[in-house]
Scaffold this motif. Structure first.
Motif, PDB file in Angstrom:
ATOM      1  N   ILE A 168     -44.572 -35.431  78.912  1.00 45.42           N
ATOM      2  CA  ILE A 168     -44.438 -36.761  78.883  1.00 45.42           C
ATOM      3  C   ILE A 168     -45.496 -37.694  77.693  1.00 45.42           C
ATOM      4  O   ILE A 168     -46.850 -37.361  77.514  1.00 45.42           O
ATOM      5  N   MET A 169     -44.807 -38.182  76.318  1.00 47.67           N
ATOM      6  CA  MET A 169     -45.520 -38.757  75.666  1.00 47.67           C
ATOM      7  C   MET A 169     -46.082 -40.237  75.970  1.00 47.67           C
ATOM      8  O   MET A 169     -45.590 -40.676  77.338  1.00 47.67           O
ATOM      9  N   PRO A 170     -46.363 -40.963  75.064  1.00 48.51           N
ATOM     10  CA  PRO A 170     -47.850 -41.832  75.717  1.00 48.51           C
ATOM     11  C   PRO A 170     -46.253 -42.962  75.589  1.00 48.51           C
ATOM     12  O   PRO A 170     -44.953 -43.124  74.977  1.00 48.51           O
ATOM     13  N   GLY A 171     -46.841 -43.974  76.553  1.00 42.13           N
ATOM     14  CA  GLY A 171     -45.652 -45.151  76.772  1.00 42.13           C
ATOM     15  C   GLY A 171     -44.229 -44.714  78.051  1.00 42.13           C
ATOM     16  O   GLY A 171     -43.727 -45.206  78.141  1.00 42.13           O
ATOM     17  N   GLU A 172     -43.888 -42.859  77.776  1.00 39.61           N
ATOM     18  CA  GLU A 172     -42.494 -41.947  78.500  1.00 39.61           C
ATOM     19  C   GLU A 172     -42.736 -42.425  80.403  1.00 39.61           C
ATOM     20  O   GLU A 172     -44.193 -42.402  80.389  1.00 39.61           O
ATOM     21  N   THR A 173     -41.843 -42.247  80.679  1.00 37.43           N
ATOM     22  CA  THR A 173     -42.017 -42.087  82.506  1.00 37.43           C
ATOM     23  C   THR A 173     -41.797 -40.615  82.610  1.00 37.43           C
ATOM     24  O   THR A 173     -40.659 -39.995  81.825  1.00 37.43           O
ATOM     25  N   GLY A 174     -42.150 -40.234  83.975  1.00 36.81           N
ATOM     26  CA  GLY A 174     -41.685 -39.168  84.242  1.00 36.81           C
ATOM     27  C   GLY A 174     -41.476 -39.465  85.693  1.00 36.81           C
ATOM     28  O   GLY A 174     -41.611 -40.341  86.982  1.00 36.81           O
ATOM     29  N   GLU A 175     -40.538 -38.273  86.229  1.00 37.37           N
ATOM     30  CA  GLU A 175     -40.586 -38.101  87.892  1.00 37.37           C
ATOM     31  C   GLU A 175     -41.435 -36.677  88.324  1.00 37.37           C
ATOM     32  O   GLU A 175     -40.967 -35.519  87.701  1.00 37.37           O
ATOM     33  N   ILE A 176     -41.729 -36.245  89.771  1.00 37.71           N
ATOM     34  CA  ILE A 176     -42.170 -35.020  90.688  1.00 37.71           C
ATOM     35  C   ILE A 176     -40.853 -35.533  91.743  1.00 37.71           C
ATOM     36  O   ILE A 176     -41.299 -36.694  92.580  1.00 37.71           O
ATOM     37  N   GLY A 231     -52.031 -43.128  78.521  1.00 41.41           N
ATOM     38  CA  GLY A 231     -52.222 -43.503  77.338  1.00 41.41           C
ATOM     39  C   GLY A 231     -51.784 -43.130  75.807  1.00 41.41           C
ATOM     40  O   GLY A 231     -51.127 -43.618  75.450  1.00 41.41           O
ATOM     41  N   ASN A 232     -53.102 -42.223  75.155  1.00 39.23           N
ATOM     42  CA  ASN A 232     -52.200 -42.398  73.466  1.00 39.23           C
ATOM     43  C   ASN A 232     -51.925 -40.973  73.328  1.00 39.23           C
ATOM     44  O   ASN A 232     -52.321 -40.743  72.746  1.00 39.23           O
ATOM     45  N   ALA A 233     -51.598 -40.088  74.776  1.00 37.64           N
ATOM     46  CA  ALA A 233     -51.517 -38.455  74.141  1.00 37.64           C
ATOM     47  C   ALA A 233     -50.923 -38.004  75.147  1.00 37.64           C
ATOM     48  O   ALA A 233     -50.773 -38.729  76.241  1.00 37.64           O
ATOM     49  N   PRO A 234     -50.122 -37.209  74.822  1.00 32.08           N
ATOM     50  CA  PRO A 234     -49.060 -36.053  75.695  1.00 32.08           C
ATOM     51  C   PRO A 234     -49.586 -35.791  76.955  1.00 32.08           C
ATOM     52  O   PRO A 234     -51.268 -35.781  77.081  1.00 32.08           O
ATOM     53  N   GLU A 256     -61.428 -40.018  71.553  1.00 33.62           N
ATOM     54  CA  GLU A 256     -61.011 -38.906  71.254  1.00 33.62           C
ATOM     55  C   GLU A 256     -59.552 -39.305  72.572  1.00 33.62           C
ATOM     56  O   GLU A 256     -59.422 -40.883  72.899  1.00 33.62           O
ATOM     57  N   LYS A 257     -58.547 -38.859  71.728  1.00 32.29           N
ATOM     58  CA  LYS A 257     -56.547 -39.579  72.574  1.00 32.29           C
ATOM     59  C   LYS A 257     -56.944 -38.444  73.890  1.00 32.29           C
ATOM     60  O   LYS A 257     -57.768 -37.788  73.814  1.00 32.29           O
ATOM     61  N   VAL A 258     -56.443 -39.232  74.857  1.00 31.46           N
ATOM     62  CA  VAL A 258     -56.217 -39.168  76.141  1.00 31.46           C
ATOM     63  C   VAL A 258     -55.035 -39.283  76.985  1.00 31.46           C
ATOM     64  O   VAL A 258     -54.966 -40.212  76.393  1.00 31.46           O
ATOM     65  N   ALA A 259     -54.629 -38.975  77.543  1.00 33.37           N
ATOM     66  CA  ALA A 259     -53.214 -38.917  78.599  1.00 33.37           C
ATOM     67  C   ALA A 259     -53.402 -39.533  80.263  1.00 33.37           C
ATOM     68  O   ALA A 259     -54.899 -39.375  80.889  1.00 33.37           O
ATOM     69  N   LYS A 260     -52.687 -40.371  80.429  1.00 34.41           N
ATOM     70  CA  LYS A 260     -53.969 -41.312  81.762  1.00 34.41           C
ATOM     71  C   LYS A 260     -51.782 -41.642  81.886  1.00 34.41           C
ATOM     72  O   LYS A 260     -51.762 -41.276  82.092  1.00 34.41           O
ATOM     73  N   ILE A 261     -52.683 -41.134  83.919  1.00 34.65           N
ATOM     74  CA  ILE A 261     -51.019 -40.581  85.219  1.00 34.65           C
ATOM     75  C   ILE A 261     -51.405 -42.386  85.322  1.00 34.65           C
ATOM     76  O   ILE A 261     -52.437 -42.043  86.269  1.00 34.65           O
ATOM     77  N   GLU A 262     -50.139 -43.118  85.649  1.00 36.53           N
ATOM     78  CA  GLU A 262     -50.281 -43.932  86.813  1.00 36.53           C
ATOM     79  C   GLU A 262     -49.234 -44.019  87.686  1.00 36.53           C
ATOM     80  O   GLU A 262     -48.229 -44.052  87.082  1.00 36.53           O
TER      81      GLU A 262
END
Length: 141
Positions: free
Chosen positions: A79-87, A54-57, A21-27
């Motif tokens: 947020i696509m895999p490998g991209e960064t974001g902000e809260i 992760g390997n999913a949006p 399964e493809k899964v998103a991971k937030i770090e």
């Protein structure tokens, strides 16, 4: 018969590989922001930076604060895999008091709920504190 087992074996292996399964991971760079000691009325905006490892949006569905004095803003799109974001988090610095608040992030990541923390102290330097005054005791006079 050997060919049949070989074909079934290869089929099962390929099925297992495709079933992963493809899964998103937030770090997060940090799950706690320390405001330190800040003045009343100072800029209360801070930013939690994160990456989708992760390997999913990654879709952040909700960002909620533990009280109304803290206003968080979630990213608008995935947020696509490998991209960064902000809260972005804005604390109301008109309140002179210690800061101890929690921001709960809900997403589709492998860790669906993350508790972020902000801490610090808001002071009003125009008012003198009882702690800053040194008065002589009755015995010292």
């Amino acid at each position: 018969m050997k060919k049949l087992f070989t074909i079934l074996f290869i089929g099962l292996i390929s099925f297992a590989v495709n079933a992963q399964e493809k899964v998103a991971k937030i770090e997060f760079e940090s799950e706690t922001i320390d405001y330190g000691t800040i003045e009343k009325g100072a800029n209360g905006v801070r930013v939690f930076k994160f990456k989708n490892t992760g390997n999913a949006p990654l879709i952040i569905s909700k960002v909620k604060s533990s009280c109304g004095c803290t206003v968080p803003k979630k990213p608008k799109g995935p947020i696509m895999p490998g991209e960064t974001g902000e809260i972005e988090v804005k604390y109301d610095t008109k309140r002179v008091m210690p800061i101890r608040k929690t921001i709960t992030v809900t997403s589709n990541a492998d860790r669906p709920t993350v508790a972020l923390k902000i801490k610090g102290t808001v002071v009003d330097s125009s008012k003198t504190s009882v702690l800053n005054k040194k008065e002589k005791s009755v015995i010292e006079q």
